[in-house]
Enzyme design. Structure first.
Site, short mmCIF file in Angstrom:
data_model
loop_
_atom_site.label_atom_id
_atom_site.label_comp_id
_atom_site.label_asym_id
_atom_site.label_seq_id
_atom_site.Cartn_x
_atom_site.Cartn_y
_atom_site.Cartn_z
N ASN A 212 0.85 -1.20 0.00
CA ASN A 212 0.00 0.00 0.00
C ASN A 212 0.88 1.25 0.00
O ASN A 212 2.11 1.15 -0.04
CB ASN A 212 -0.94 -0.02 1.21
CG ASN A 212 -0.15 -0.13 2.49
OD1 ASN A 212 0.60 0.77 2.86
ND2 ASN A 212 -0.31 -1.25 3.19
N ASP A 281 -4.22 -6.63 5.33
CA ASP A 281 -5.21 -7.49 5.99
C ASP A 281 -5.29 -8.86 5.33
O ASP A 281 -5.89 -9.78 5.87
CB ASP A 281 -6.59 -6.83 5.90
CG ASP A 281 -6.73 -5.68 6.87
OD1 ASP A 281 -6.35 -5.85 8.04
OD2 ASP A 281 -7.18 -4.59 6.46
N PHE A 325 -4.26 3.58 14.74
CA PHE A 325 -4.51 4.60 13.72
C PHE A 325 -5.68 4.10 12.87
O PHE A 325 -5.89 2.90 12.75
CB PHE A 325 -3.28 4.80 12.83
CG PHE A 325 -2.39 5.91 13.32
CD1 PHE A 325 -1.63 5.74 14.47
CD2 PHE A 325 -2.32 7.13 12.64
CE1 PHE A 325 -0.82 6.76 14.93
CE2 PHE A 325 -1.51 8.15 13.10
CZ PHE A 325 -0.76 7.98 14.24
N LYS A 343 -11.11 -3.15 18.96
CA LYS A 343 -9.72 -3.57 19.17
C LYS A 343 -9.24 -3.27 20.60
O LYS A 343 -8.06 -3.38 20.89
CB LYS A 343 -8.82 -2.91 18.13
CG LYS A 343 -9.20 -3.26 16.67
CD LYS A 343 -8.16 -2.85 15.66
CE LYS A 343 -8.66 -3.10 14.23
NZ LYS A 343 -7.62 -2.97 13.21
N1 CTP Z 1 -3.89 -2.98 11.92
C1 CTP Z 1 -3.23 -4.12 12.34
N2 CTP Z 1 -3.32 -5.27 11.63
C2 CTP Z 1 -4.05 -5.30 10.49
C3 CTP Z 1 -4.73 -4.16 10.05
C4 CTP Z 1 -4.62 -3.01 10.79
O1 CTP Z 1 -2.56 -4.08 13.38
N3 CTP Z 1 -4.12 -6.44 9.82
C5 CTP Z 1 -3.84 -1.75 12.72
C6 CTP Z 1 -3.17 -0.58 12.05
O2 CTP Z 1 -1.80 -0.49 12.38
C7 CTP Z 1 -3.94 0.61 12.61
C8 CTP Z 1 -5.32 0.05 12.88
O3 CTP Z 1 -5.15 -1.36 12.93
O4 CTP Z 1 -3.42 1.04 13.85
C9 CTP Z 1 -6.38 0.39 11.88
O5 CTP Z 1 -6.01 0.06 10.60
P1 CTP Z 1 -7.03 0.26 9.37
O6 CTP Z 1 -6.44 -0.37 8.16
O7 CTP Z 1 -7.48 1.66 9.27
O8 CTP Z 1 -8.24 -0.57 9.86
P2 CTP Z 1 -8.72 -2.02 9.70
O9 CTP Z 1 -8.96 -2.52 11.06
O10 CTP Z 1 -7.80 -2.84 8.85
O11 CTP Z 1 -10.10 -1.81 8.99
P3 CTP Z 1 -10.49 -1.48 7.49
O12 CTP Z 1 -9.30 -1.86 6.63
O13 CTP Z 1 -11.67 -2.31 7.28
O14 CTP Z 1 -10.77 -0.01 7.46
#
Ligand code: CTP
Length: 399
Positions: A212, A281, A325, A343
């Site tokens: 990303n 993810d 974040f 979380k």
């Molecule tokens: N995060 C994480 N592990 C993942 C995805 C996200 O630890 N697999 C953490 C990121 O470091 C950040 C927070 O979760 O602090 C939110 O990340 P974000 O991508 O905005 O949210 P998601 O929970 O992945 O939700 P979505 O992608 O559905 O918006």
């Protein structure tokens, strides 16, 4: 010039002394009061008058010269300096300071100052690598003196190797950072702060991956801010083009799984954990050990869910303050609050990634901090370093 920030530059006797002229001039352009002290041998390479003209201040060399005003010069300069830079620093001045010798203007002033002292060594490779010089450097580092590593290249004596004065811009940047961090309160002293930054890769085959747009800047600034406030900082970083911050333990990782491992290894004894990384993810369902060959038809890849590291941290939380974040393009407040709750976070920092002058890659950010008690702190657009500072102010409750 009494109210200006002051940098004292000690120039010792090496061929790189002329490069200190550029440092003086760059700092003067930033409206910094620059005071130069030259050793006797430095004056053989560059005339004091040149430094005097560029710094617009008298240059000090002789401890026993008639003073221009009634002041004990090595003491007044030592007190006046906000940051003390020695560039170029010879083996001689490093050796003197490391061993408590104060026998000229430069060494006595360094001995008397409480300012941060930064050495930028420059000398012949064999001298630099000499065990005595290296042990003096190690000793000084252990006592809190900072060093800007010399570069490698062709030296004045014709030898190739380490020992060239570091790039002038790098030195100037380091001095400016030191000036900035000088006024920062040491309110994280004794705290362990664990930070994640940058993207992760989902590998497809040995040469391909998806990732990303995260550049890691926000997390690196958070790490620097925590370090400057006195914390013991560990930064788990995905691949970025950023320079590892000095004084921070950096663990480089590539995938979600590697980030999870590194984070959990350091989780138990951390006081504050800030996850600014943009973690993938999904990972590929069937990783190919061989490079995938092209075919005639479409390529269909299947991805499966990977670890939500932050969620796992929330589940295992004991005394840590956990900060997440949220990168959002719609319904910022609703999504951020949902993530905060799901979380088990203490704070979540939400930003709108659709804005072009903030977010990914930019030096600025505009964020909202949500707390688990339902508070919402809307911050104006500001530099990412400033955002980092506001995050710690919020955690430590100083607004
Ligand atoms: N995060 C994480 N592990 C993942 C995805 C996200 O630890 N697999 C953490 C990121 O470091 C950040 C927070 O979760 O602090 C939110 O990340 P974000 O991508 O905005 O949210 P998601 O929970 O992945 O939700 P979505 O992608 O559905 O918006």
């Amino acid at each position: 010039m009494e109210n200006k920030r002051c940098v004292c530059i000690g120039v010792s006797g090496g061929i790189a002394a002329y490069k200190a002229l550029d440092i003086v001039s760059a700092l003067r352009k930033k409206d910094i009061d620059v005071r130069v002290i030259m050793t006797e041998s430095a004056t053989k390479f560059v005339a004091p008058l040149t430094f005097q003209s560029l710094s617009q201040n008298m240059v000090t060399t002789d401890m026993f010269a008639e003073p221009k005003a009634f002041e004990i010069q090595h003491i007044s300069l030592a007190k006046r300096a906000d940051v003390f830079l020695v560039a170029p620093a010879t083996a001689n001045i490093i050796g003197k300071v490391a061993n408590g010798i104060a026998d000229d203007m430069l060494s006595t002033t360094i001995m008397a100052t409480k300012a941060k002292v930064i050495f930028a060594p420059a000398m012949n490779t064999n001298m630099y690598e000499n065990k005595i010089v290296q042990s003096n450097i190690e000793k000084l580092k252990g006592l809190g003196y900072e060093f800007i590593e010399p570069a490698s290249g062709r030296l004045a004596c014709g030898d190739e190797g380490r020992g060239k004065l570091a790039d002038v811009n790098t030195i100037v940047e380091k001095v400016l950072d030191a000036l900035e961090s000088k006024d920062i309160p040491k309110d994280l002293l004794g705290k362990k702060v664990l930070i994640s930054a940058g993207p992760t890769y989902s590998n497809i085959d040995p040469v391909r991956f998806i990732t990303n747009k995260s550049t890691g800047k926000m997390g690196y600034y958070i790490a620097e801010e925590a370090r400057d406030r006195g914390a013991d900082v560990t930064l788990v970083s995905g691949p970025t083009n950023l320079k590892p911050p000095s004084g921070v333990k950096v663990i480089n990782i590539t995938t979600n799984e590697e980030m999870k491992e590194a984070i959990f290894e350091n989780y138990d004894d951390s006081d504050i954990v800030i996850k600014s990384a943009a973690v993938a993810d999904y990972k590929i369902k069937n990783y190919s050990n061989d490079k995938i060959k092209k075919g005639d038809g479409d390529l269909v890849l299947t991805f499966v869910r990977d670890n939500d590291i932050l969620k796992l941290l929330g589940e295992k939380k004991t005394n840590q303050i956990l900060v997440g974040f949220a990168a959002e393009s719609t319904n910022i407040s609703e999504n951020a609050r949902r993530k905060l709750e799901n979380k088990n976070l203490d704070y979540i920092v939400a930003n709108d990634i659709t804005s072009s002058d903030t977010g990914f890659g930019s030096d600025d950010n505009k964020v909202v901090i949500f707390t688990k008690d339902g508070e919402e702190i809307n911050l104006d657009k500001m530099s990412k370093r400033k955002v980092a500072s506001k995050i710690f102010d919020t955690i430590l409750r100083k607004r």
